[in-house]
Design an enzyme around this catalytic site. Structure first.
Site, PDB file in Angstrom:
ATOM      1  N   LYS A  65       0.814  -1.233   0.000  1.00  0.00           N
ATOM      2  CA  LYS A  65       0.000   0.000   0.000  1.00  0.00           C
ATOM      3  C   LYS A  65       0.846   1.281   0.000  1.00  0.00           C
ATOM      4  CE  LYS A  65      -4.140  -2.149   1.732  1.00  0.00           C
ATOM      5  NZ  LYS A  65      -5.158  -2.297   2.766  1.00  0.00           N
ATOM      6  N   ASP A 102     -10.044   2.165   2.876  1.00  0.00           N
ATOM      7  CA  ASP A 102     -10.028   1.304   4.073  1.00  0.00           C
ATOM      8  C   ASP A 102     -10.715   1.953   5.274  1.00  0.00           C
ATOM      9  OD1 ASP A 102      -8.811  -0.939   3.016  1.00  0.00           O
ATOM     10  OD2 ASP A 102      -6.787  -0.374   3.642  1.00  0.00           O
TER      11      ASP A 102
HETATM   12  P1  NAP Z   1       1.734  -4.387   5.894  1.00  0.00           P
HETATM   13  O1  NAP Z   1       1.726  -3.002   5.346  1.00  0.00           O
HETATM   14  O2  NAP Z   1       2.680  -5.387   5.334  1.00  0.00           O
HETATM   15  O3  NAP Z   1       2.013  -4.232   7.483  1.00  0.00           O
HETATM   16  C1  NAP Z   1       2.131  -5.382   8.276  1.00  0.00           C
HETATM   17  C2  NAP Z   1       1.976  -5.019   9.752  1.00  0.00           C
HETATM   18  O4  NAP Z   1       1.868  -6.247  10.495  1.00  0.00           O
HETATM   19  C3  NAP Z   1       3.162  -4.265  10.324  1.00  0.00           C
HETATM   20  O5  NAP Z   1       2.687  -3.421  11.351  1.00  0.00           O
HETATM   21  C4  NAP Z   1       4.019  -5.419  10.894  1.00  0.00           C
HETATM   22  O6  NAP Z   1       4.860  -4.995  11.937  1.00  0.00           O
HETATM   23  C5  NAP Z   1       2.921  -6.299  11.449  1.00  0.00           C
HETATM   24  N1  NAP Z   1       3.294  -7.716  11.619  1.00  0.00           N
HETATM   25  C6  NAP Z   1       3.616  -8.606  10.660  1.00  0.00           C
HETATM   26  N2  NAP Z   1       3.853  -9.819  11.226  1.00  0.00           N
HETATM   27  C7  NAP Z   1       3.671  -9.663  12.563  1.00  0.00           C
HETATM   28  C8  NAP Z   1       3.776 -10.551  13.680  1.00  0.00           C
HETATM   29  N3  NAP Z   1       4.119 -11.847  13.531  1.00  0.00           N
HETATM   30  N4  NAP Z   1       3.503 -10.059  14.915  1.00  0.00           N
HETATM   31  C9  NAP Z   1       3.159  -8.767  15.082  1.00  0.00           C
HETATM   32  N5  NAP Z   1       3.062  -7.868  14.064  1.00  0.00           N
HETATM   33  C10 NAP Z   1       3.314  -8.339  12.817  1.00  0.00           C
HETATM   34  O7  NAP Z   1       0.284  -5.055   5.794  1.00  0.00           O
HETATM   35  P2  NAP Z   1      -1.119  -4.293   5.820  1.00  0.00           P
HETATM   36  O8  NAP Z   1      -1.494  -3.860   4.457  1.00  0.00           O
HETATM   37  O9  NAP Z   1      -1.041  -3.282   6.918  1.00  0.00           O
HETATM   38  O10 NAP Z   1      -2.143  -5.473   6.233  1.00  0.00           O
HETATM   39  C11 NAP Z   1      -2.210  -5.966   7.566  1.00  0.00           C
HETATM   40  C12 NAP Z   1      -3.384  -6.952   7.685  1.00  0.00           C
HETATM   41  O11 NAP Z   1      -4.632  -6.261   7.574  1.00  0.00           O
HETATM   42  C13 NAP Z   1      -3.380  -8.043   6.620  1.00  0.00           C
HETATM   43  O12 NAP Z   1      -3.700  -9.282   7.257  1.00  0.00           O
HETATM   44  C14 NAP Z   1      -4.492  -7.628   5.685  1.00  0.00           C
HETATM   45  O13 NAP Z   1      -5.114  -8.726   5.043  1.00  0.00           O
HETATM   46  C15 NAP Z   1      -5.467  -6.962   6.650  1.00  0.00           C
HETATM   47  N6  NAP Z   1      -6.340  -5.966   5.982  1.00  0.00           N
HETATM   48  C16 NAP Z   1      -7.674  -6.199   5.933  1.00  0.00           C
HETATM   49  C17 NAP Z   1      -8.517  -5.268   5.339  1.00  0.00           C
HETATM   50  C18 NAP Z   1      -9.989  -5.505   5.296  1.00  0.00           C
HETATM   51  O14 NAP Z   1     -10.667  -4.841   4.496  1.00  0.00           O
HETATM   52  N7  NAP Z   1     -10.530  -6.366   6.130  1.00  0.00           N
HETATM   53  C19 NAP Z   1      -8.002  -4.096   4.776  1.00  0.00           C
HETATM   54  C20 NAP Z   1      -6.625  -3.881   4.863  1.00  0.00           C
HETATM   55  C21 NAP Z   1      -5.810  -4.838   5.452  1.00  0.00           C
HETATM   56  P3  NAP Z   1       6.406  -4.577  11.671  1.00  0.00           P
HETATM   57  O15 NAP Z   1       6.375  -3.083  11.398  1.00  0.00           O
HETATM   58  O16 NAP Z   1       7.100  -4.928  12.921  1.00  0.00           O
HETATM   59  O17 NAP Z   1       6.884  -5.380  10.473  1.00  0.00           O
END
Ligand code: NAP
Length: 269
Positions: A65, A102
């Site tokens: 993103k 979002d």
């Molecule tokens: P992203 O930009 O890759 O960010 C990932 C986040 O998760 C970072 O804060 C990362 O922390 C953290 N993280 C990853 N592995 C972790 C672990 N094992 N323990 C604790 N923290 C961890 O991803 P994103 O776009 O933000 O998406 C995050 C989630 O939200 C995904 O599962 C996605 O499917 C979901 N989502 C859902 C919707 C919906 O409409 N329902 C919309 C958007 C996103 P670090 O900074 O330490 O790496």
């Protein structure tokens, strides 16, 4: 036939194609909507390929993103402030316009479907990646008492809080002493079956726990929250459908019926 796609890594779990097909049927629109697995350094190439194939645009999911926002020729004012986009429009002049739906999707799901209000509530947000950044202004717009942010890499949360000039806080997890009213999991931990490493005392019996992730079974975060004593739980499928409806409206100028899609998609999952 209109062509759209969702780009991410991983992508196999995404339900965006069936959601957008459901919306398209509501309006008799013929749609080809594909999932595209993009290598971590391959977003530019993937976008160019989609443009060459005549796509109308695409959705962007984990972990692209922020990267996608930097590749847009223009972004909406809201997306500019967030620094992250989830919906792209490929314009006929070859330019890419970026939006973020979002925050609106989350608020619609919380208020209209979950009947959870945020005014004067103490909120803990887990994760400040693309999804976390995309929802903070929408959460603040509802007037919570406090919005605390925890991130696995703590510097990302403290830097973000600093940039937000006091609108949010980034306490260290050792200072979490009592239960929050609402805990939102916006980490990608669940994609690898993990749970954020937090003390159970952040969850009380009345805490509403919302996981932006979703799946056929309770997510690891919701299973953990339940084991801490709350049964006020929701995954992010409602947000997914709501944010998709706002994206569909950007592409086609019509807003799908989210409740109808939710009931049809839940029964078909
Ligand atoms: P992203 O930009 O890759 O960010 C990932 C986040 O998760 C970072 O804060 C990362 O922390 C953290 N993280 C990853 N592995 C972790 C672990 N094992 N323990 C604790 N923290 C961890 O991803 P994103 O776009 O933000 O998406 C995050 C989630 O939200 C995904 O599962 C996605 O499917 C979901 N989502 C859902 C919707 C919906 O409409 N329902 C919309 C958007 C996103 P670090 O900074 O330490 O790496």
């Amino acid at each position: 036939m209109h062509y759209l796609a969702v780009l991410g890594n991983p992508i196999v779990h995404s339900r965006s194609p069936e959601i957008h097909q459901n919306f398209a049927r509501q309006f008799g629109i013929r749609l080809d909507y594909q999932k595209v697995l993009v290598p971590h350094d391959g977003l530019g190439h993937a976008l160019k390929t989609l443009q060459d194939q005549g796509a109308l645009g695409c959705n962007i999911t984990v972990p692209f993103k922020s990267d996608a926002a930097t590749r847009c020729d223009q972004v909406t004012e809201e997306a500019q402030e967030l620094g992250v986009v989830n919906t792209l429009v490929f314009q006929s002049n070859g330019q890419i316009l970026g939006h973020n739906t979002d925050g609106k999707g989350l608020i619609m799901d919380l208020l209209e479907h979950q009947r959870v209000t945020l005014a004067n509530k103490r909120i803990l947000l887990l994760g400040i990646g693309g999804a976390g950044r995309g929802i903070v202004p929408a959460l603040l717009s509802q007037g919570p008492a406090t919005l605390d942010i925890w991130n696995r890499t703590s510097a990302a949360a403290t830097d973000y809080a600093l940039a937000m000039k006091g609108a949010v806080s980034a306490p260290s997890k050792d200072t979490f002493l009592e239960a929050y009213d609402l805990v939102l999991n916006a980490t990608a931990a669940g994609l690898s079956g993990a749970t954020p490493d937090l003390p159970g005392r952040v969850i009380g019996t009345d805490t509403f726990c919302y996981d932006l992730s979703y799946g056929p079974r309770p997510t690891p975060f919701l299973a953990w929250a339940s084991s801490q004593g709350t049964n006020h739980l929701s995954d992010g499928f409602g947000m997914l459908v709501a944010q998709a409806a706002f994206a569909f409206e950007i592409w086609f100028g019509v807003r799908p019926d989210v409740r109808r899609a939710l009931s049809e998609l839940k029964t078909s999952s």
